[in-house]
Design a protein around this motif. Structure first.
Motif, PDB file in Angstrom:
ATOM      1  N   VAL A  87      29.198  12.017 -40.597  1.00  0.00           N
ATOM      2  CA  VAL A  87      28.143  11.178 -40.016  1.00  0.00           C
ATOM      3  C   VAL A  87      28.312  11.074 -38.508  1.00  0.00           C
ATOM      4  O   VAL A  87      27.335  11.209 -37.740  1.00  0.00           O
ATOM      5  CB  VAL A  87      28.159   9.779 -40.666  1.00  0.00           C
ATOM      6  N   VAL A 213      15.902  15.487 -37.562  1.00  0.00           N
ATOM      7  CA  VAL A 213      16.243  15.793 -38.958  1.00  0.00           C
ATOM      8  C   VAL A 213      16.875  17.173 -39.063  1.00  0.00           C
ATOM      9  O   VAL A 213      17.893  17.367 -39.749  1.00  0.00           O
ATOM     10  CB  VAL A 213      14.989  15.685 -39.845  1.00  0.00           C
ATOM     11  N   TRP A 220      25.406  18.668 -40.696  1.00  0.00           N
ATOM     12  CA  TRP A 220      26.019  18.248 -41.963  1.00  0.00           C
ATOM     13  C   TRP A 220      26.474  19.447 -42.783  1.00  0.00           C
ATOM     14  O   TRP A 220      27.518  19.406 -43.427  1.00  0.00           O
ATOM     15  CB  TRP A 220      25.010  17.423 -42.758  1.00  0.00           C
ATOM     16  N   PRO A 266      24.737  11.998 -49.975  1.00  0.00           N
ATOM     17  CA  PRO A 266      24.276  11.503 -48.664  1.00  0.00           C
ATOM     18  C   PRO A 266      23.204  12.383 -48.043  1.00  0.00           C
ATOM     19  O   PRO A 266      22.226  11.863 -47.479  1.00  0.00           O
ATOM     20  CB  PRO A 266      25.563  11.501 -47.822  1.00  0.00           C
ATOM     21  N   PHE A 270      19.423  11.153 -47.287  1.00  0.00           N
ATOM     22  CA  PHE A 270      18.864  11.222 -45.930  1.00  0.00           C
ATOM     23  C   PHE A 270      17.565  12.015 -45.917  1.00  0.00           C
ATOM     24  O   PHE A 270      16.579  11.611 -45.295  1.00  0.00           O
ATOM     25  CB  PHE A 270      19.878  11.863 -44.986  1.00  0.00           C
ATOM     26  N   TYR A 271      17.541  13.136 -46.612  1.00  0.00           N
ATOM     27  CA  TYR A 271      16.339  13.957 -46.606  1.00  0.00           C
ATOM     28  C   TYR A 271      15.190  13.249 -47.308  1.00  0.00           C
ATOM     29  O   TYR A 271      14.036  13.357 -46.882  1.00  0.00           O
ATOM     30  CB  TYR A 271      16.604  15.306 -47.273  1.00  0.00           C
TER      31      TYR A 271
END
Length: 289
Positions: A87, A213, A220, A266, A270-271
């Motif tokens: 993160v 994004v 990530w 995660p 998030f998506y």
């Protein structure tokens, strides 16, 4: 044949073609969705089994359920440390790449100067070089700068390699903003930087959300660069944690499936939250003009 009969005769084949086209489209969508969802469900359910159940009953329900495959990693400090590292690196990378790209894209989109297109071409050429091509000189440079086992050794290269695509997206969006808006702001006494900060960036919120994004997801999922930079386990990210966990429990397939599912949660969460912003940003630039 009467006119109404001819009209009905033409409408029926057209309706059949439309129905067949709709059926084919839905079939393709369902097949693609199955390729994505079935492996995820298999991993999710398989994580509640043990390895012997996976061998004898790979597609059936767990019997008995083995929730320890999920609860043990969640009670481990290393998993949460890897999650926080991912993160931290993703957010820092996103802030740097979006901030620098927005300023560069503003200059390329709103200012005319000699060599502008040449400089822009240099940025776009960055898309032609895979990340792996630069890994050896990048490793030597990071070692010279003392950035090995340092999160900046991952954040700065990720931001640098993310600049070309982000600049291209933002420049295209900034060029759709009418000149009249900038002229009106100038008449009201707004400087170029003031127009960029107070007017252009709020108007470009969908595009900024889109590139943010993309930057978060790319950071990530990055495995190779953290693998090269981090030797200290305290700085490992989620992809490195998955590799380490696989090496430690290579014979326990069910436990590995559970860990992989936990590592995906995660990113999927998030998506699911950012999906609307991503689609809206990708379509906003195409509909403006």
């Amino acid at each position: 044949m009467s006119a109404p009969a001819r009209t009905a005769g033409h409408v029926r084949p057209r309706a059949r073609r439309s129905w067949a086209r709709s059926l084919a489209l839905h079939t393709v969508v369902i097949v693609i969705a199955a390729f994505v969802i079935v492996p995820l469900l298999f991993a999710l359910v398989g994580g509640f089994k043990d390895t012997s159940q996976l061998s004898t009953n790979p597609f059936g329900p767990p019997s008995p359920w083995v929730p320890e495959n999920y609860t043990v990693p969640l009670s481990s400090g290393s998993f949460w440390r890897q999650l926080l590292n991912s993160v931290l690196i993703a957010l820092a990378t996103t802030l740097i790449v979006v901030g620098l790209s927005a300023m560069a894209a503003f200059v390329f989109a709103r200012f005319a100067f000699r060599g502008r297109e040449f400089l822009f071409t240099l940025f776009t050429m960055g898309l032609m070089f895979p990340f792996t091509v630069a890994i050896l000189p990048l490793f030597v440079l990071l070692r010279m700068l003392g950035l090995l086992d340092n999160p900046l050794g991952v954040i700065l290269p990720q931001a640098a390699f993310g600049l070309p695509m982000t600049i291209i997206i933002l420049r295209s969006f900034f060029r759709t903003i009418p000149r009249e808006v900038e002229e009106a702001a100038t008449i009201d006494g707004c400087t170029s930087f003031g127009f960029f900060l107070r007017i252009l960036l709020p108007m470009a919120r969908p595009a900024l959300a889109t590139v943010s994004v993309l930057a978060v997801v790319a950071s990530w999922n990055n495995f190779f660069l953290p693998l090269v930079v981090f030797n200290d386990p305290n700085w490992w990210t989620i992809p490195l944690g998955v590799q380490q966990f696989y090496g430690q429990y290579s014979s326990d397939t069910a436990r590995i499936l559970a860990y992989v599912v936990l590592a995906m949660v995660p990113a999927l969460a998030f998506y699911s939250v950012a999906e609307r912003q991503l689609i809206g940003g990708l379509t906003a630039g195409a509909t403006k003009g």
